[in-house]
Design a protein around this motif. Sequence first.
Motif, PDB file in Angstrom:
ATOM      1  N   ASN A  97       0.801  -1.220   0.000  1.00 51.12           N
ATOM      2  CA  ASN A  97       0.000   0.000   0.000  1.00 51.12           C
ATOM      3  C   ASN A  97       0.839   1.278   0.000  1.00 51.12           C
ATOM      4  OD1 ASN A  97      -2.406   1.374  -0.018  1.00 51.12           O
ATOM      5  ND2 ASN A  97      -2.608   1.395   2.214  1.00 51.12           N
ATOM      6  N   LEU A 126       2.225   4.236  -2.763  1.00 51.90           N
ATOM      7  CA  LEU A 126       1.956   4.652  -4.141  1.00 51.90           C
ATOM      8  C   LEU A 126       3.155   4.457  -5.061  1.00 51.90           C
ATOM      9  CD1 LEU A 126       0.261   5.880  -6.371  1.00 51.90           C
ATOM     10  CD2 LEU A 126       0.837   8.162  -5.473  1.00 51.90           C
ATOM     11  N   LYS A 145      -3.806   8.326  -9.252  1.00 50.36           N
ATOM     12  CA  LYS A 145      -4.318   7.659  -8.037  1.00 50.36           C
ATOM     13  C   LYS A 145      -4.950   8.707  -7.119  1.00 50.36           C
ATOM     14  CE  LYS A 145      -4.389   4.019  -5.166  1.00 50.36           C
ATOM     15  NZ  LYS A 145      -3.501   4.041  -3.979  1.00 50.36           N
ATOM     16  N   ASP A 146      -6.107   8.391  -6.586  1.00 50.73           N
ATOM     17  CA  ASP A 146      -6.841   9.301  -5.682  1.00 50.73           C
ATOM     18  C   ASP A 146      -7.349  10.558  -6.386  1.00 50.73           C
ATOM     19  OD1 ASP A 146      -6.499   7.577  -3.481  1.00 50.73           O
ATOM     20  OD2 ASP A 146      -4.498   8.393  -3.123  1.00 50.73           O
ATOM     21  N   THR A 147      -7.477  10.510  -7.703  1.00 50.63           N
ATOM     22  CA  THR A 147      -8.162  11.567  -8.454  1.00 50.63           C
ATOM     23  C   THR A 147      -9.336  10.918  -9.197  1.00 50.63           C
ATOM     24  OG1 THR A 147      -7.144  11.399 -10.652  1.00 50.63           O
ATOM     25  CG2 THR A 147      -5.868  12.573  -8.939  1.00 50.63           C
ATOM     26  N   ASN A 168     -12.194   5.090  -7.085  1.00 51.20           N
ATOM     27  CA  ASN A 168     -11.825   4.220  -5.969  1.00 51.20           C
ATOM     28  C   ASN A 168     -12.714   2.970  -5.861  1.00 51.20           C
ATOM     29  OD1 ASN A 168     -10.282   3.520  -3.804  1.00 51.20           O
ATOM     30  ND2 ASN A 168     -11.555   4.621  -2.324  1.00 51.20           N
ATOM     31  N   GLN A 218     -11.228   0.040 -11.287  1.00 55.28           N
ATOM     32  CA  GLN A 218      -9.774   0.217 -11.415  1.00 55.28           C
ATOM     33  C   GLN A 218      -9.164  -0.907 -12.261  1.00 55.28           C
ATOM     34  OE1 GLN A 218      -8.346   0.307  -7.359  1.00 55.28           O
ATOM     35  NE2 GLN A 218      -8.769   2.497  -7.136  1.00 55.28           N
TER      36      GLN A 218
END
Lengths: 196, 196
Positions: free
Chosen positions: A82, A84, B75-77, B82, B87
């Motif tokens: 986990n 990035l 990632k995380d946009t 999510n 994904q």
Amino acid sequence: MKVYGTSVSGNCYKIKLLLHLLKVPYEWIETDTRKGETKTQEFLLKNPVGKVPLLELDSGEFLSESNAILYFLAKDTAFFPNDLLVQSRILQWMFFEQYSHEPYIAVNRWLIHFQNKKDDPKIQGNHIKGLDALRIMNDHLSTNQFFGSQRPSISDISLFAYTHVAEEGHFPLSDFPNLNSWVRRIKEIPNFIPIY
Amino acid sequence: MKVYGTSVSGNCYKIKLLLHLLKVPYEWIETDTRKGETKTQEFLLKNPVGKVPLLELDSGEFLSESNAILYFLAKDTAFFPNDLLVQSRILQWMFFEQYSHEPYIAVNRWLIHFQNKKDDPKIQGNHIKGLDALRIMNDHLSTNQFFGSQRPSISDISLFAYTHVAEEGHFPLSDFPNLNSWVRRIKEIPNFIPIY
């Protein structure tokens, strides 16, 4: 879940290996590309790209592309840590595998070992590019134990599939000592299952 | 962060496009594959694979493979939602792009448009396989607005890069109406920047 796959295919073996390492139960549905079983109308409804491996979820949904299936199965496990940047490096090596490794190493194994087409004109060019990929991997392993992470991840599973049987495509693995040590390390992972 | 890239390369354009869509500042370092600038000893220390795009983080670390860089940045946009299955589908299309699309569509664009090698023996086979990839995409778009997600994601950016300039490789985009509508949708995303 169900896995549609050709047993001798490295791309299909990736999925089988990860499922065993994770101790996830599954049903294997042998679907042989050599018999045209991925090009039937019935199969193309499942995967319009006409390729295995193909994952069928209990919901009836399908997922294709071996490395995307590895991601789906490994997310939130130790095989896809986990962090990035670590995750991105794992994917970096998996895209390297599909672009700079598999098209040469898997294809020459296919032509030489399974199709007995030792005189195919593609083999020589593939051999040179496949050796490039093995050299890049071997160099990486001079200062790293694994690819992308400090411990085995799905990038190792992805690269292992065709690397450890590369001699079937006449790639001289003995010229790459770091690769041989890494192959041994992968085989030592608990619940490892061989391709044959 | 710094991006090493060849401006006309679709793989490099992917990174530029996403950075603009996300409004992330970056420094572009033009590194021309056509001048051998990715094969110098200095560059190979940054990326042993000898390819662009290459991302250099402020920490001095490097990340290669266009689609892995897209993952790192998205990632995380909203460009990488999510949900695990979404994904995985996004990655499915990105692996499709690197295996079944780019090697044919990008390579014929390169040979025909940039190298003026219209008689290269590889072109005809690439053309057939590139048409297969465009047909699979066009079929997918008959019931979907985008690839992998309900809204634009990094799989769209990845596939857009070489698809929207496929005519430079003599692929007849006008034969694929769904693809043309999708290309228009991508160009309408706020902060879109063209390749040229």
